[in-house]
Design a protein around this motif. Sequence first.
Motif, short mmCIF file in Angstrom:
data_model
loop_
_atom_site.label_atom_id
_atom_site.label_comp_id
_atom_site.label_asym_id
_atom_site.label_seq_id
_atom_site.Cartn_x
_atom_site.Cartn_y
_atom_site.Cartn_z
N ASP B 93 -12.08 -4.37 -4.44
CA ASP B 93 -11.77 -2.97 -4.18
C ASP B 93 -11.97 -2.70 -2.69
O ASP B 93 -13.05 -2.99 -2.16
N PRO B 94 -10.95 -2.18 -1.99
CA PRO B 94 -11.09 -1.96 -0.55
C PRO B 94 -12.36 -1.19 -0.17
O PRO B 94 -12.99 -1.48 0.84
N ALA B 95 -12.76 -0.25 -1.02
CA ALA B 95 -13.94 0.57 -0.70
C ALA B 95 -15.22 -0.26 -0.73
O ALA B 95 -16.25 0.17 -0.20
N ALA B 96 -15.16 -1.46 -1.33
CA ALA B 96 -16.37 -2.28 -1.44
C ALA B 96 -16.51 -3.29 -0.30
O ALA B 96 -17.51 -4.01 -0.22
N ILE B 97 -15.53 -3.33 0.59
CA ILE B 97 -15.62 -4.28 1.70
C ILE B 97 -16.66 -3.79 2.70
O ILE B 97 -16.66 -2.62 3.08
N ARG B 98 -17.54 -4.66 3.09
CA ARG B 98 -18.63 -4.28 4.01
C ARG B 98 -18.57 -5.12 5.28
O ARG B 98 -18.25 -6.30 5.23
N ILE B 99 -18.96 -4.50 6.37
CA ILE B 99 -19.14 -5.25 7.62
C ILE B 99 -20.22 -6.30 7.39
O ILE B 99 -21.26 -6.01 6.78
N GLY B 100 -19.97 -7.53 7.83
CA GLY B 100 -20.93 -8.61 7.67
C GLY B 100 -20.66 -9.47 6.45
O GLY B 100 -21.22 -10.56 6.30
N MET B 101 -19.76 -8.99 5.57
CA MET B 101 -19.44 -9.72 4.35
C MET B 101 -18.81 -11.08 4.67
O MET B 101 -17.94 -11.19 5.53
N ALA B 102 -19.26 -12.14 3.97
CA ALA B 102 -18.68 -13.47 4.16
C ALA B 102 -17.36 -13.57 3.41
O ALA B 102 -17.25 -13.13 2.26
N VAL B 103 -16.37 -14.13 4.09
CA VAL B 103 -15.04 -14.23 3.49
C VAL B 103 -14.45 -15.61 3.74
O VAL B 103 -14.89 -16.33 4.64
N THR B 104 -13.43 -15.95 2.94
CA THR B 104 -12.77 -17.26 3.05
C THR B 104 -11.26 -17.05 3.19
O THR B 104 -10.70 -16.20 2.50
N ALA B 105 -10.66 -17.84 4.04
CA ALA B 105 -9.23 -17.68 4.31
C ALA B 105 -8.35 -18.19 3.18
O ALA B 105 -8.70 -19.16 2.51
N ARG B 106 -7.23 -17.53 2.99
CA ARG B 106 -6.18 -17.95 2.07
C ARG B 106 -4.85 -17.77 2.78
O ARG B 106 -4.68 -16.80 3.51
N ILE B 107 -3.92 -18.66 2.53
CA ILE B 107 -2.58 -18.45 3.08
C ILE B 107 -1.72 -17.80 2.00
O ILE B 107 -1.68 -18.28 0.87
N VAL B 108 -1.09 -16.69 2.34
CA VAL B 108 -0.19 -16.03 1.39
C VAL B 108 1.19 -15.94 2.01
O VAL B 108 1.37 -16.16 3.21
N GLU B 109 2.18 -15.61 1.15
CA GLU B 109 3.53 -15.44 1.67
C GLU B 109 4.07 -14.09 1.23
O GLU B 109 4.01 -13.74 0.05
N GLU B 110 4.53 -13.31 2.18
CA GLU B 110 5.20 -12.05 1.89
C GLU B 110 6.42 -11.98 2.79
O GLU B 110 6.35 -12.38 3.95
N ASP B 111 7.50 -11.46 2.26
CA ASP B 111 8.75 -11.35 3.02
C ASP B 111 9.11 -12.69 3.69
O ASP B 111 9.50 -12.73 4.86
N GLU B 112 8.93 -13.78 2.94
CA GLU B 112 9.31 -15.12 3.40
C GLU B 112 8.56 -15.56 4.65
O GLU B 112 9.05 -16.37 5.44
N ARG B 113 7.37 -15.03 4.84
CA ARG B 113 6.60 -15.44 6.00
C ARG B 113 5.15 -15.65 5.53
O ARG B 113 4.59 -14.79 4.86
N GLN B 114 4.59 -16.79 5.94
CA GLN B 114 3.20 -17.07 5.56
C GLN B 114 2.25 -16.45 6.57
O GLN B 114 2.53 -16.46 7.77
N PHE B 115 1.15 -15.92 6.06
CA PHE B 115 0.09 -15.49 6.97
C PHE B 115 -1.25 -15.58 6.26
O PHE B 115 -1.31 -15.85 5.06
N VAL B 116 -2.31 -15.38 7.04
CA VAL B 116 -3.66 -15.62 6.53
C VAL B 116 -4.31 -14.32 6.08
O VAL B 116 -4.31 -13.34 6.83
N VAL B 117 -4.81 -14.31 4.87
CA VAL B 117 -5.66 -13.21 4.41
C VAL B 117 -7.01 -13.82 4.02
O VAL B 117 -7.19 -15.04 4.08
#
Lengths: 384, 124, 125, 385
Positions: B93-117
């Motif tokens: 949930d976007p409201a639960a994202i906190r500064i300092g939170m550890a995250v891991t990269a994923r590659i996604v594709e939208e509109d035929e273009r890959q990018f990192v989330v």
Amino acid sequence: MSAKDLRGRTAFVGAATFGCGEAPGYTAIELAAEAGRRAVDDAGLKLSDIDGLFICLPNDFLSGLTIAEYFGIHPKMTNNSRTGGSAFLTHAEWAMLALDAGLIDYALICYGSNQRTGAGKLVSAQAPSPFEFPYRPNNPVASYALAASRHMHQYGTTSEQLASVAVAARQWANLNPEAFKQGSLSVEDVLATRLVADPLHVADCCLVTDGAAAVVLTRADRAKDARKTPVSLLGAASATWHTEIAQLADLTITAARESGERAFAQAGLTPKDIDVVELYDAFTINTILFLEDLGFCPKGEGGRFVSSGAIGPGGSLPVNTNGGGLSFCHPGMYGLFTLVEAIRQLRGEAGERQIAGAKLALAHGNGGTLSSQATCILGVPETV
Amino acid sequence: MMAEVQPDIEYQAHLAEGHFMIQRGIASGVHHFYPRAIEPGTGRALEWVEASGKGKVHSVTVISRKPPLEPYNVVLVDLAEGPRMMSRVDGIDPAAIRIGMAVTARIVEEDERQFVVFVPAEEA
Amino acid sequence: MTQAPPTATYFQHLAEGRFMIQRSPSTGEWVFYPRMVAPVSGANDLEWVEPSGLGTVYAVTVKRAKPPAPNVSIAIVELDEGPRMMSHVQGIEADQVRIGMRVRARIVDGLDDNKIVVFEPEAAA
Amino acid sequence: MTSSPFPRGKVSIVGATTFGQGRAPGFQSSDLAAIAARDALAQAGLTPADVDGLFFCHPTDTFGGLSFAQYLGIHPTITDNSRVGGSAFQAYVEQATFLLDAGLIDVALIAFGNNQATATGKLATTIYPMTYEAPYKPINPVSSYALAAARHMHQYGTTQEQLGEVALAARSWAQMNPEAFKRDPLDMETYMASRTVSSPLKVLDCCLVTDGAAAIVLTRTDRARDLIARPVAVLGAASATTHREISWMEDLTVTAAKDSGARAYAAAGVTASDIDVVQVYDAFTINTILFLEDLGFCPKGEGGRFVEGGAIAPGGRLPVNTNGGGLSCCHPGMYGLFTLVEAIRQLRGECGTRQVTDPHLAIAHGNGGVLSSQATVILGSPETI
């Protein structure tokens, strides 16, 4: 080699605004041209006296050429450098040097936008970054929101403190007949407006208005002959640190720290000396960041400083006495309006909102997403 | 002349092959993002290295939209290697994202273009 | 005194079938394109006045089109009142338009919904 | 003021380079500019971190100065991305010289890159509404220059063949420049047979559409001498603007180069007859003729006759556009900076088979808009200071 001493070598002799708020039917060029004519007239000059043009219009990359043609003048120097809303204060820095060197004799800086009533859509001057646009930041607000959220995280700044910036701006606007937004506004009112990008609400964001402004500068010796008391340029400096917010090393410290430091050094002054402060408040967080970075309060203390009532009418440090971009006007770029208001305060032309005995003023411009900063320090003749 | 790095094309090609690659100064060892033809500051040569994908949220904003459109988040992530990038955090949930939170990269594709989330890091 | 919006006013006049340009009573100069303030002199008492509509071709180029589309003349016309404007000279083959040719204004449909001013040889009128 | 305020010879150029002229697929405009900037700085043993004055014009990003500072990882105290078209780069030299001389900056970088020829995106143009010209659909900029050429032919009897001479001379120089994009032979017959775009201008009267990047580095002359053996001195620079759209150019055969040139000569204390090598912004063949006149190399109206008989080609009486110019070397949207780089290379003696013998004074002239904005720089070898 040390920087040439440019303190007080040039002065503002003309200043004007036109069409602030809504100016239906006018194009951006028409608004800018009318403000330019009024500033030239205010200085007791003719259009043909202008030989240095410093312009940036929202919909025209080559706007310096356009205004030269519009006025039928042949400037020796034409500069349309665009660094966002800080551009106009950087233009003043340029003009200071070119005038002092004798390259030009009279510089006109002008700007106009019809973005509120204009039929055309808002112009985006910045190329989208391929490394930002997949994430759809609704720039500029998202970038400023990211800085605000860091400031809250690091220093305990609150939404109420941000809101108090908007409240002070409105109190000043209520004393300025030219201001677009008037009426009562409380911290609760601000917090009750819609969130645009957390933590920024609609009322944390600047207005979208039409408007135009212009100023005229010349060398101090010529300024003595001006129609009105000249306002001296004591110091001016610029600094660029980034474009995209992800590239700003510390989101709570802007390049205003550097531009302010160099402008104060050139002027031989410190923040304590300043009587009135005009900051580019595109968002409420800006006022807090710039008060800190320019040395009016310690880093991290901006929130507490503004919520004490210090920056409103009757406070210890008058900030954005025209109502700022939050309540006076914000026609796409607001930078030049900080200079006009500083000049009006130092000339004693500010009516009900006049700061009694103001001798020294600081005007600060901000461009991009906190990217480019420029600071000017102005003084009445006796301060030179 | 064509021995020069072609930053955007190469970055995008790596993503298309499932690799989140960032650049490192060959001499300095310092990591950089976004991709460039020369190392910022020094102007020297860069090499591609695979990012660990580990990072921490540096700042966050949630962007409101007119319903029925859902709000979405925009974050800055400090990569473990040093550079900072804009991104978004999925799977929370976007409201639960906190500064300092550890995250891991994923590659996604939208509109035929890959990018990192990013997604929240697995609890250790 | 502040001018009414010049660009909007100019096209409004054209929509009403009138080709109007600006003139300053104090300096007597004619101004085109429409402005807030007269170039060079800075006069700001500009009024809307109907010019004679007569002028002379000052410069001309022929824009070559891919057949069967016709070639088009793009001319700068100097109005008898002084100002210059870009326009087409119509009613004559594009490559027959000559510098110095006398022409007369006419209002026609332009791009979008705006009316525009074109010229044709004075003799043909 | 009778004497020029220009700080003659106080500032010198210590690096100048090009990259990717012609076709440079796979690069963004900023990549091309960054590579050129790196190489120009390296000539003086400098790195991006040394730059505190950035002058940069990006084809599609009006905030280009900010993004290029970010790209280079630097925090310039002066960021200028003023756009006055292709003359911007000469105006940058003028402004950088004053800023350096005043001590407000120490190292100025002027850079440009454009991937317009190979990029998938379309050419960037200003959003400015040409309210009073657009309804007539001129093919700008060609039609505007064509109108000027038509006037020049009408007033002075300039001929199509004389325009052709300019194109032929540019091509002969390009054949001696390995970096030039168009190097196949060109004769008058081929020129005359080429398609007319907007009369009187033919395809071969118009500049190329290429990729390309260039960069130059300036510092104060006292420091320049410590950095490289033969810095190139900035002896004079001046700018002038007259109009925006061709309809409002006072006399279509006289450009503001007359004014910028006069002030640049006054600053340098030289005249046209002292100049050894000439680089002018030849977006169209008519430009070369106009600028040769306005910069005083021949009387007004004589430009057409002046260029006849290979006078500006290799072996002619005046070497003009020795790299092949915008007509045959490269034209990546704005060509102004390339006139400076070629002038510098000639003064340094780096030009191989096209090298002009022992030149000491060079002029590099930029043009912006539709003959709207002009800026002139006069450069000299160290001995000329």
